[in-house]
Design a protein around this motif. Sequence first.
Motif, short mmCIF file in Angstrom:
data_model
loop_
_atom_site.label_atom_id
_atom_site.label_comp_id
_atom_site.label_asym_id
_atom_site.label_seq_id
_atom_site.Cartn_x
_atom_site.Cartn_y
_atom_site.Cartn_z
N GLU A 6 0.84 -1.20 0.00
CA GLU A 6 0.00 0.00 0.00
C GLU A 6 0.88 1.25 0.00
OE1 GLU A 6 -2.09 -1.68 3.25
OE2 GLU A 6 -4.03 -1.47 2.27
N ARG A 7 0.32 2.29 -0.65
CA ARG A 7 1.11 3.49 -0.87
C ARG A 7 0.73 4.56 0.15
NH1 ARG A 7 0.64 7.83 -4.55
NH2 ARG A 7 2.65 8.49 -5.39
N ILE A 8 1.75 5.13 0.77
CA ILE A 8 1.51 6.16 1.79
C ILE A 8 2.21 7.45 1.37
CG2 ILE A 8 1.87 6.82 4.21
CD1 ILE A 8 1.89 3.84 4.92
N LEU A 9 1.46 8.54 1.41
CA LEU A 9 2.05 9.85 1.09
C LEU A 9 2.24 10.62 2.40
CD1 LEU A 9 2.89 12.04 -0.96
CD2 LEU A 9 0.47 12.72 -1.08
N ILE A 10 3.49 10.99 2.68
CA ILE A 10 3.79 11.70 3.92
C ILE A 10 3.92 13.18 3.59
CG2 ILE A 10 5.46 11.95 5.80
CD1 ILE A 10 6.29 8.93 4.90
N VAL A 11 3.02 13.98 4.17
CA VAL A 11 3.01 15.41 3.84
C VAL A 11 3.41 16.19 5.09
CG1 VAL A 11 1.63 17.30 2.88
CG2 VAL A 11 1.04 14.92 2.31
N ASP A 12 4.58 16.79 5.03
CA ASP A 12 5.07 17.57 6.18
C ASP A 12 6.12 18.55 5.65
OD1 ASP A 12 5.15 16.68 9.54
OD2 ASP A 12 6.33 18.37 8.74
#
Length: 339
Positions: A6-12
């Motif tokens: 599964e693909r996770i997008l980390i936005v920070d």
Amino acid sequence: MVNKRERILIVDDEAMVRRLLRQKLSREGYQCEEADSAEQALDRLRGNSTELVILDIKMPGKSGMELLPEIRAGYPDTAVMMATALTDANIAIQCMKQGAYDYISKPFNLGEVVLSVNGVLERRRLELEIREYQQYLEQRVEEQTKEIRKVFLGAIEALAFALEAKDRYTAGHSRGVTEIAVAIGRELGLSPDDIEDLRWGGLLHDVGKIAVDQLIQNKTGELTPEEYEHIMIHAHVGAGIVKPVVNGKVVEMIEHHHDHYDGSGMNQVVIGEDIPLGARILAVADAFDAMTSDRPYRSAMSIEEALSEIMRCTGTQFDPVVAAAFLKIPVPGIVLAGV
Ligand SMILES: [Fe+2]
């Protein structure tokens, strides 16, 4: 089992936070991507299927809190987890009310982060499965409903045809009326649902003749006013027969199919445009099919004669708009030039 692809997008906006989360979650087997702003996050989401976004609440420019509703609206299958400083817990809860699945607090306990991510993705997966199952069930119900309608229509057709088959003069009348009525409905640009209603109305319009005395119906001489009135009860009787099994529009269509546009029909209670459109259509279709068929008291008219009769009675017996639509329909065996 967690699907670790599964693909996770980390936005920070903080590179160190992104790197920390990426390293930990990548070690867990997830495909991780990073974005340092809301704009970059939207860019990454476009065209990529992303299962989870870990979204920093406070970022320069558009905040995570502002971005959340955009992601929920644009990517409803993507789960969102908020990342927040401990002091922002109330804001994080606010975000959950707006559709975020969970929140994680900085400084992170990475073990807890993994547990939260696994939990959120599991919940998302279950929700998607439930939605898919609901869609499957809805589709099945729709298919079954169609099937039931088809079987029912077949039974009704059989009933109407059986009734007509008793009498050589009316054999095929319902089918003929239905074909003409549907053609008029199409000419008038009616919706598929209205056309379907016309089909039912056409097939069933004379089913009330089951209550008509056969001797009167097959009388070769001219009908007395009383006999004519007796025959005309079939419209009301027919509406009553079909009422439990068809919709209200079809019932009205049958009830009023002998109404005259100018109100001169027998026992008429509505006039002009107040007569249901389906009934005004059936009136023309019924008259044309009847005129061009043999009857006990007369032979069939020619198509030309029947068309002239429809034109002659336009505005009195027939709705002019419906009659005009009928006259545009190609009738086999005749050139409709000038009509
Ligand atoms: Fe009739």
